[in-house]
Design a protein around this motif. Structure first.
Motif, PDB file in Angstrom:
ATOM      1  N   LEU A 161      82.213  22.165  24.466  1.00 34.38           N
ATOM      2  CA  LEU A 161      81.515  22.637  25.655  1.00 34.38           C
ATOM      3  C   LEU A 161      82.485  22.669  26.821  1.00 34.38           C
ATOM      4  O   LEU A 161      83.029  21.640  27.224  1.00 34.38           O
ATOM      5  CB  LEU A 161      80.327  21.721  25.989  1.00 34.38           C
ATOM      6  N   ASN A 162      82.699  23.845  27.368  1.00 33.24           N
ATOM      7  CA  ASN A 162      83.591  24.028  28.512  1.00 33.24           C
ATOM      8  C   ASN A 162      82.755  24.010  29.787  1.00 33.24           C
ATOM      9  O   ASN A 162      82.005  24.944  30.060  1.00 33.24           O
ATOM     10  CB  ASN A 162      84.339  25.358  28.371  1.00 33.24           C
ATOM     11  N   PHE A 163      82.861  22.926  30.552  1.00 34.34           N
ATOM     12  CA  PHE A 163      82.053  22.793  31.772  1.00 34.34           C
ATOM     13  C   PHE A 163      82.950  22.804  33.005  1.00 34.34           C
ATOM     14  O   PHE A 163      84.134  22.471  32.943  1.00 34.34           O
ATOM     15  CB  PHE A 163      81.231  21.498  31.741  1.00 34.34           C
ATOM     16  N   SER A 164      82.379  23.216  34.128  1.00 32.34           N
ATOM     17  CA  SER A 164      83.119  23.224  35.390  1.00 32.34           C
ATOM     18  C   SER A 164      82.557  22.239  36.395  1.00 32.34           C
ATOM     19  O   SER A 164      83.270  21.779  37.288  1.00 32.34           O
ATOM     20  CB  SER A 164      83.125  24.639  35.991  1.00 32.34           C
ATOM     21  N   ASP A 165      81.270  21.905  36.287  1.00 40.31           N
ATOM     22  CA  ASP A 165      80.616  21.001  37.239  1.00 40.31           C
ATOM     23  C   ASP A 165      80.088  19.787  36.485  1.00 40.31           C
ATOM     24  O   ASP A 165      79.116  19.877  35.733  1.00 40.31           O
ATOM     25  CB  ASP A 165      79.468  21.725  37.956  1.00 40.31           C
ATOM     26  N   GLU A 166      80.720  18.662  36.679  1.00 44.54           N
ATOM     27  CA  GLU A 166      80.333  17.455  35.958  1.00 44.54           C
ATOM     28  C   GLU A 166      78.938  16.973  36.327  1.00 44.54           C
ATOM     29  O   GLU A 166      78.248  16.345  35.516  1.00 44.54           O
ATOM     30  CB  GLU A 166      81.351  16.342  36.217  1.00 44.54           C
ATOM     31  N   ALA A 167      78.499  17.310  37.549  1.00 40.92           N
ATOM     32  CA  ALA A 167      77.174  16.871  37.986  1.00 40.92           C
ATOM     33  C   ALA A 167      76.067  17.500  37.143  1.00 40.92           C
ATOM     34  O   ALA A 167      74.998  16.903  36.952  1.00 40.92           O
ATOM     35  CB  ALA A 167      76.974  17.219  39.459  1.00 40.92           C
ATOM     36  N   ASP A 168      76.322  18.713  36.635  1.00 33.83           N
ATOM     37  CA  ASP A 168      75.313  19.413  35.832  1.00 33.83           C
ATOM     38  C   ASP A 168      75.554  19.277  34.330  1.00 33.83           C
ATOM     39  O   ASP A 168      74.853  19.901  33.525  1.00 33.83           O
ATOM     40  CB  ASP A 168      75.299  20.904  36.197  1.00 33.83           C
ATOM     41  N   LEU A 169      76.549  18.472  33.938  1.00 37.28           N
ATOM     42  CA  LEU A 169      76.963  18.433  32.543  1.00 37.28           C
ATOM     43  C   LEU A 169      75.865  17.916  31.618  1.00 37.28           C
ATOM     44  O   LEU A 169      75.637  18.478  30.548  1.00 37.28           O
ATOM     45  CB  LEU A 169      78.222  17.572  32.388  1.00 37.28           C
ATOM     46  N   ILE A 170      75.160  16.846  32.017  1.00 38.97           N
ATOM     47  CA  ILE A 170      74.152  16.238  31.135  1.00 38.97           C
ATOM     48  C   ILE A 170      73.058  17.242  30.800  1.00 38.97           C
ATOM     49  O   ILE A 170      72.681  17.424  29.634  1.00 38.97           O
ATOM     50  CB  ILE A 170      73.556  14.979  31.783  1.00 38.97           C
ATOM     51  N   GLU A 171      72.547  17.939  31.832  1.00 38.88           N
ATOM     52  CA  GLU A 171      71.494  18.927  31.592  1.00 38.88           C
ATOM     53  C   GLU A 171      72.023  20.091  30.752  1.00 38.88           C
ATOM     54  O   GLU A 171      71.355  20.553  29.810  1.00 38.88           O
ATOM     55  CB  GLU A 171      70.952  19.453  32.917  1.00 38.88           C
ATOM     56  N   ALA A 172      73.240  20.562  31.079  1.00 38.56           N
ATOM     57  CA  ALA A 172      73.818  21.683  30.338  1.00 38.56           C
ATOM     58  C   ALA A 172      74.065  21.301  28.878  1.00 38.56           C
ATOM     59  O   ALA A 172      73.823  22.109  27.965  1.00 38.56           O
ATOM     60  CB  ALA A 172      75.132  22.118  30.995  1.00 38.56           C
ATOM     61  N   LYS A 173      74.505  20.076  28.651  1.00 38.53           N
ATOM     62  CA  LYS A 173      74.766  19.621  27.287  1.00 38.53           C
ATOM     63  C   LYS A 173      73.488  19.593  26.467  1.00 38.53           C
ATOM     64  O   LYS A 173      73.474  19.994  25.298  1.00 38.53           O
ATOM     65  CB  LYS A 173      75.416  18.233  27.329  1.00 38.53           C
ATOM     66  N   ASP A 174      72.388  19.149  27.074  1.00 38.37           N
ATOM     67  CA  ASP A 174      71.102  19.119  26.369  1.00 38.37           C
ATOM     68  C   ASP A 174      70.658  20.533  25.999  1.00 38.37           C
ATOM     69  O   ASP A 174      70.179  20.779  24.883  1.00 38.37           O
ATOM     70  CB  ASP A 174      70.040  18.441  27.229  1.00 38.37           C
ATOM     71  N   LEU A 175      70.808  21.469  26.945  1.00 39.82           N
ATOM     72  CA  LEU A 175      70.397  22.851  26.698  1.00 39.82           C
ATOM     73  C   LEU A 175      71.262  23.499  25.613  1.00 39.82           C
ATOM     74  O   LEU A 175      70.754  24.194  24.724  1.00 39.82           O
ATOM     75  CB  LEU A 175      70.477  23.663  27.987  1.00 39.82           C
ATOM     76  N   MET A 176      72.591  23.278  25.694  1.00 41.84           N
ATOM     77  CA  MET A 176      73.492  23.862  24.709  1.00 41.84           C
ATOM     78  C   MET A 176      73.223  23.296  23.315  1.00 41.84           C
ATOM     79  O   MET A 176      73.266  24.019  22.321  1.00 41.84           O
ATOM     80  CB  MET A 176      74.950  23.591  25.090  1.00 41.84           C
ATOM     81  N   THR A 177      72.935  22.003  23.258  1.00 45.66           N
ATOM     82  CA  THR A 177      72.655  21.376  21.969  1.00 45.66           C
ATOM     83  C   THR A 177      71.420  21.984  21.320  1.00 45.66           C
ATOM     84  O   THR A 177      71.395  22.242  20.105  1.00 45.66           O
ATOM     85  CB  THR A 177      72.474  19.860  22.142  1.00 45.66           C
ATOM     86  N   LEU A 178      70.392  22.261  22.111  1.00 45.52           N
ATOM     87  CA  LEU A 178      69.178  22.891  21.579  1.00 45.52           C
ATOM     88  C   LEU A 178      69.490  24.266  21.000  1.00 45.52           C
ATOM     89  O   LEU A 178      68.979  24.646  19.940  1.00 45.52           O
ATOM     90  CB  LEU A 178      68.117  23.000  22.673  1.00 45.52           C
ATOM     91  N   ASP A 179      70.319  25.026  21.717  1.00 47.80           N
ATOM     92  CA  ASP A 179      70.681  26.364  21.231  1.00 47.80           C
ATOM     93  C   ASP A 179      71.528  26.284  19.968  1.00 47.80           C
ATOM     94  O   ASP A 179      71.335  27.053  19.015  1.00 47.80           O
ATOM     95  CB  ASP A 179      71.445  27.129  22.314  1.00 47.80           C
ATOM     96  N   LEU A 180      72.474  25.346  19.939  1.00 45.58           N
ATOM     97  CA  LEU A 180      73.365  25.234  18.790  1.00 45.58           C
ATOM     98  C   LEU A 180      72.650  24.701  17.557  1.00 45.58           C
ATOM     99  O   LEU A 180      73.035  25.001  16.421  1.00 45.58           O
ATOM    100  CB  LEU A 180      74.557  24.335  19.135  1.00 45.58           C
TER     101      LEU A 180
END
Length: 398
Positions: A161-180
């Motif tokens: 997962l290539n992220f740019s904003d660490e503050a949003d990482l937890i939410e983005a990781k959860d969403l990406m995991t659901l898609d993957l």
């Protein structure tokens, strides 16, 4: 800059060579003892960070092993079209090293316009790093790339997962995991790694440690040589240069090998071998290397898609007619229609489809090819790509 003929086009820059590299005396390649070759590739949608990850890994490997060359992004995407459009067109091959592995890293194109260059390298890969940019998420093409590499029996996929904003990482990781989760298995998702690829960081070293822990692939050096060629060019005063991933066997300086292309086979003598732009006396199964050869039929127009092999010993058969099993539920192939076939490093146009059912088809090629049962192929009509598996071949008789 030196030019050469490549797959029917003149390419002004050669990834394998520059003019200075041809003229200079090349260093000798010394294979690190106890370090088997691991073939790694970056996959993912266009501009999601694959080349940035490749650059970071070369820097991290350089920190551990100073002889490894650190590469900036502009050194990897170094042709004019790539610089103008900010995305990879062709694959770039880079050298990495860990404590347990010597690694060939292939930075593959992700743009759909260059699907031919993507598919041509899938048979080479042991491990794929699948990069997803959290700002854009999982795009439809990523699922297709994943299915394609699995079809080519890639051993392991590591999601990044290539992220740019660490503050949003937890939410983005959860969403990406659901898609993957829709197409990846639980074991692969357990290896998910989050990295900010826009700046150097310690995560690249952690990823190298992960790669270092992987089991070495089983190679087949004792089998007859089978070497699909991805790069072919004529270098003045040196001969014909051939390069690609050696699937089976070995090749050494002085060997006589067969080169097959578009129905013709010629004997050739290996003059020099190279790997990672250094001279080598021998190449072996798992290596992505090159060789200068002297073709017996000098006017044979060998290009990408040719195969170097040992014809007297090979299990691969010369054929024009094969039966394939169809693996996908996509818009059906038309009976008695024509399709493009992507196989190994080549694209075969105008392949005739007949005896079509929902799960099988007979294919007739315009010229003989080398193949055997259980080989993966891709059939393409327009934008539809169908995975296929060779079930049987009819031996070609002249």
């Amino acid at each position: 800059m030196l030019q050469r003929h490549f797959s029917g086009r003149l390419i002004p820059q050669i990834r394998w060579f520059s003019q200075s590299r041809i003229l200079e005396e090349k260093k000798q390649f010394v294979r690190p003892p106890g370090k088997p070759m691991l073939n790694l590739a970056t996959i993912g949608s266009s501009q999601h960070g694959k080349t940035s990850l490749s650059s970071l890994l070369t820097r991290a490997s350089h920190d551990l092993f100073p002889e490894i060359e650190a590469k900036a992004i502009e050194d990897i995407d170094n042709t004019l079209p790539e610089r103008e459009n900010s995305h990879s067109v062709n694959a770039t091959h880079l050298e990495l090293q860990t404590h347990n592995h010597l690694i060939n890293l292939s930075d593959l194109p992700g743009h759909r316009n260059y699907i031919k260059n993507f598919l041509a390298h899938l048979a080479d890969i042991d491990v794929a790093l699948m990069v997803v940019n959290t700002n854009e998420g999982v795009l439809p093409g990523l699922r297709h790339q994943y299915d394609f590499i699995k079809h080519c029996r890639v051993q392991k996929v590591l999601p990044i997962l290539n992220f740019s904003d660490e503050a949003d990482l937890i939410e983005a990781k959860d969403l990406m995991t659901l898609d993957l989760e829709e197409f990846m298995d639980e074991t692969e998702l357990s290896d998910l790694i989050s990295m900010n690829l826009s700046k150097p960081n310690e995560d690249a070293q952690l990823l190298l440690k992960k790669l270092d822990s992987l089991k070495a692939p089983i190679r087949s050096e004792d089998k007859p040589l089978f070497w699909p060629l991805q790069n072919v060019g004529s270098i003045p005063n040196r001969g014909t240069f051939i390069a690609g991933h050696i699937r089976d066997g070995t090749v050494s300086v002085g060997n006589t090998i067969d080169v097959f292309y578009e129905g013709q086979t010629t004997k050739s003598v290996v003059r020099d071998c190279e790997i990672f732009r250094r001279k080598a006396s021998k190449l072996q199964s798992g290596d992505r290397g090159g060789a200068f050869v002297k073709l017996k039929i000098e006017n044979l127009n060998v290009r990408r898609g040719a195969v170097a092999f040992e014809s007297a010993k090979s299990d691969y058969r010369l054929t024009q007619d094969i039966i394939v099993e169809l693996m996908d539920e996509v818009p059906p192939l038309g009976k008695n229609s024509e399709t493009l076939v992507h196989y190994l490093t080549n694209v075969y146009p105008k392949v005739t489809v007949s005896d079509l059912t929902e799960t099988k088809a007979k294919l007739r090629f315009s010229q003989p090819i080398l193949t055997q049962p259980n080989e993966p192929m891709f059939l393409r009509q327009g934008s539809n790509i169908q995975r296929a598996l060779v079930k049987s071949v009819t031996i070609y008789r002249k």
